[in-house]
Structures are given as structure tokens and as C-alpha cells.
Scaffold this active site. Structure first.
Site, short mmCIF file in Angstrom:
data_model
loop_
_atom_site.label_atom_id
_atom_site.label_comp_id
_atom_site.label_asym_id
_atom_site.label_seq_id
_atom_site.Cartn_x
_atom_site.Cartn_y
_atom_site.Cartn_z
N LYS A 234 0.82 -1.22 0.00
CA LYS A 234 0.00 0.00 0.00
C LYS A 234 0.85 1.27 0.00
CE LYS A 234 -4.37 -1.94 1.20
NZ LYS A 234 -5.34 -2.27 2.24
N ARG A 269 -3.41 -10.07 5.00
CA ARG A 269 -3.88 -10.13 3.61
C ARG A 269 -2.76 -9.61 2.73
NH1 ARG A 269 -6.01 -6.84 -0.29
NH2 ARG A 269 -7.71 -7.68 -1.54
N1 HH2 Z 1 -7.46 -3.90 0.82
C1 HH2 Z 1 -7.81 -3.97 -0.48
C2 HH2 Z 1 -8.92 -4.73 -0.88
N2 HH2 Z 1 -9.63 -5.44 0.02
N3 HH2 Z 1 -9.98 -6.16 2.25
C3 HH2 Z 1 -9.64 -6.13 3.54
N4 HH2 Z 1 -10.34 -6.85 4.44
N5 HH2 Z 1 -8.59 -5.37 3.98
C4 HH2 Z 1 -7.83 -4.62 3.14
O1 HH2 Z 1 -6.89 -3.93 3.61
C5 HH2 Z 1 -8.16 -4.63 1.74
C6 HH2 Z 1 -9.27 -5.42 1.33
C7 HH2 Z 1 -7.02 -3.20 -1.50
O2 HH2 Z 1 -5.99 -4.00 -2.03
P1 HH2 Z 1 -6.05 -4.75 -3.46
O3 HH2 Z 1 -7.14 -5.77 -3.47
O4 HH2 Z 1 -4.73 -5.28 -3.79
O5 HH2 Z 1 -6.34 -3.60 -4.48
P2 HH2 Z 1 -7.60 -3.18 -5.32
O6 HH2 Z 1 -8.65 -2.69 -4.37
O7 HH2 Z 1 -7.07 -2.10 -6.23
O8 HH2 Z 1 -8.10 -4.40 -6.09
#
Ligand code: HH2
Length: 296
Positions: A234, A269
Site C-alpha cells: 500500500k 492479507r
Molecule cells: N485492501 C484492499 C482490498 N480489500 N480487504 C480487507 N479486508 N482489507 C484490506 O486492507 C483490503 C481489502 C485493497 O488492495 P487490493 O485488493 O490489492 O487492491 P484493489 O482494491 O485495487 O483491487
């Protein structure tokens, strides 16, 4: 000397019985064209299924499947497009009976319910059941099926959340929010034992808010439910290290993840599962030696 590198996916399907005696690694499987760090990498169901197999081989005991990017500034994905992305992947994983707890990362109740039908047992809702009025009922259906819900804190929605986020005290405010959402989930029929909590790193927070929140994570842990933390790749890691490309942020992400474990988080995660699994094994051996299985 041989060390068991990874925890077993002891109960691979449920949530109340999911083995958190040692920390768990949740592998991110984004079936999206536009996720901030891995968009477009696993869009076809075959590619996603083979990535899932790799994540499990690398040590993930939870797989988090997402069909909508919630990165800052993202425009919402229509739920039917989200479902068209994730359901074929869930079907493949169900056919292969993958040895992991399957989590669906969605803000939409219909997507969560369709995923439940296809074997998902964790409803990972970054809106903590606020985005879709039918979500509370969906969370209850997960609990009924032996699954659960992860309630995450976010200030605002993805489109606007990084426009000047404000808190009186970020740790107190996030803890109060999660306590209230936990109570709401219980009222809706998802008992406490089916709920995980997440402070929502990067969701409506400045870099300083993220740092303060991790430093005060014990307050969230004190709410009494397993705490999941998503620091992986992040923006605040880039801010702390000067590393621009999210895919180059694994070392900083691992450091932040281990710090979160030392504050009581139990599920990380992550995108970089192999690196995190190795680091968590060493952390567990040092911090919780009674949990380490070492053959001398
Ligand atoms: N962060 C993201 C998405 N889902 N869920 C939980 N529970 N906690 C988190 O910190 C979290 C999450 C964002 O990361 P990512 O899925 O890699 O990115 P994007 O939203 O661009 O798909």
C-alpha cells in the site's frame, strides 16, 4: 533442523473453527483489470485458478477473490460485471476442492450470496455491511453456513476516501466504528464468533493515520475478535521507503505485517505470499515458540 513453514489449513472451510493458533496468510487473488498492484494479471478463470494453486503452494490458507478494485479514486464496478469476473473462478476452485478458506472481497450482497453458493465461506466487505442494504442478511447466511464476515473500517467510499480524511483520534474512531459494526452484524444474525475485524489500512486515511493505526492496533485487538490487516504494497509503504512501484514493496509490506502480528493481528492479507509465509514462520518461532514445530 526442519521447521514447519506453514500453518495447516486445518478447517479449510469454516470461520468459527478456522485455525488461528498460528497467524494465517490470506493470499490476494484479484480478478480485475485495474487493481492497484496486480490488475490484469489473473483475469481469465484459468489464469486465476493457477494463481490460486500457486498462492496455496506458497502458504496461503485463505484466498481472497475480488472482482472490483477499491483503490483510491476507483469508479464502482457494476455488480453484474463483478459477478461475471469472480463466479467462474469460484466454480473452478470448488471443482478442485482447494484446501483453503475461500473469501469473497465484495461490497455487494448478491455477489456474496452467489459466492456462498459456490463455496466461499468468508464475506470480506470493505464497507462493513454498509454499502448494500441486503449485506447484513448475506452475512447472516454466511454464519448459518459455518462461514463468517470480515468487517473493515473505511472513511467514505473508494472514489472520494482520500480527499482529506479526518479523525479526532484515528485509533479511537476506528475502534468505535468496528465495535458498532460488530454489534450491527450480531443484531442481523451473524454471531460474534463468525466475525473478523480489519482497521482498513489505506481506506480514507493519510499515511500518518495508517502508521498511528498500526501503532495502536491493540485497541482493535481488544474488541475480542480476530484482526485481519491488509498492508500489502500500500501507499504508506511507498511513503515510508521511497519505493514507487507497488510490486517492489514486498520487503516493507512484510515488515509492516510482522509488526501488526506483534500487536495482535492474526491474519495478513498479502500479495507476496511466499515471502510473507517465510517471514511469519520465523516470527512465530521467535515470538510464540510454543507454537513452533521444530524437529531437531
Ligand atoms: N485492501 C484492499 C482490498 N480489500 N480487504 C480487507 N479486508 N482489507 C484490506 O486492507 C483490503 C481489502 C485493497 O488492495 P487490493 O485488493 O490489492 O487492491 P484493489 O482494491 O485495487 O483491487
Amino acid at each position: 533442523m526442519q521447521t514447519a513453514l506453514r500453518p495447516s489449513a486445518a478447517d479449510a472451510t469454516g470461520v468459527a473453527q478456522f485455525d488461528l493458533s498460528r497467524p494465517a496468510v490470506m493470499g490476494v487473488l484479484n480478478v480485475t483489470p485495474d487493481s492497484f498492484s496486480d490488475g490484469g494479471l489473473a483475469e481469465a478463470p484459468e489464469a486465476a485458478a493457477s494463481k490460486a494453486a500457486q498462492l496455496i503452494a506458497d502458504g496461503a490458507t485463505v484466498l481472497d477473490i475480488g472482482g472490483e478494485s477499491t483503490r483510491p479514486g476507483a469508479t464502482p464496478t457494476p455488480p453484474e460485471i463483478e459477478r461475471a469476473r469472480v463466479l467462474p473462478v469460484l466454480e473452478r476452485l470448488a471443482e478442485q476442492s482447494v484446501p483453503a478458506l475461500i473469501s469473497i472481497d465484495t461490497r455487494n450482497a448478491d455477489t456474496a450470496l452467489a459466492a456462498l453458493d459456490r463455496g466461499a465461506r468468508l464475506f470480506n466487505d470493505v464497507s462493513a455491511l454498509r454499502h448494500d442494504p441486503a449485506s447484513a442478511e448475506a452475512a447472516a447466511a454466511y454464519a448459518e453456513a459455518g462461514g463468517g464476515v470480515c468487517l473493515m473500517h473505511a472513511q467514505g467510499d473508494p472514489q472520494t476516501m482520500q480527499h482529506a480524511p479526518r479523525y479526532d483520534d484515528v485509533v479511537d474512531d476506528v475502534a468505535a466504528f468496528l465495535e458498532a459494526r460488530l454489534a450491527a452484524a450480531v443484531r442481523a444474525g451473524a454471531p460474534e464468533r463468525s466475525v473478523w475485524l480489519d482497521p482498513g489500512v489505506g481506506f480514507g486515511k493519510t499515511y500518518r493515520h495508517n502508521v498511528a493505526l498500526l501503532q495502536g492496533l491493540e485497541r482493535i485487538v481488544a474488541l475480542g475478535r480476530p484482526v485481519l490487516v491488509g498492508v500489502s504494497r500500500k501507499g504508506f509503504i511507498g511513503w515510508l521507503t521511497g519505493v514507487d512501484a507497488p510490486s517492489d514493496r514486498a520487503p516493507g509490506s512484510v515488515a509492516a505485517g510482522l509488526y501488526a502480528l506483534s500487536k495482535g493481528a492474526r491474519i495478513l492479507r498479502v500479495h507476496d505470499v511466499a515471502e510473507t509465509t517465510q517471514a511469519v514462520a520465523v516470527w512465530t518461532a521467535l515470538a510464540e515458540p510454543e507454537k513452533n514445530e521444530v524437529e531437531q
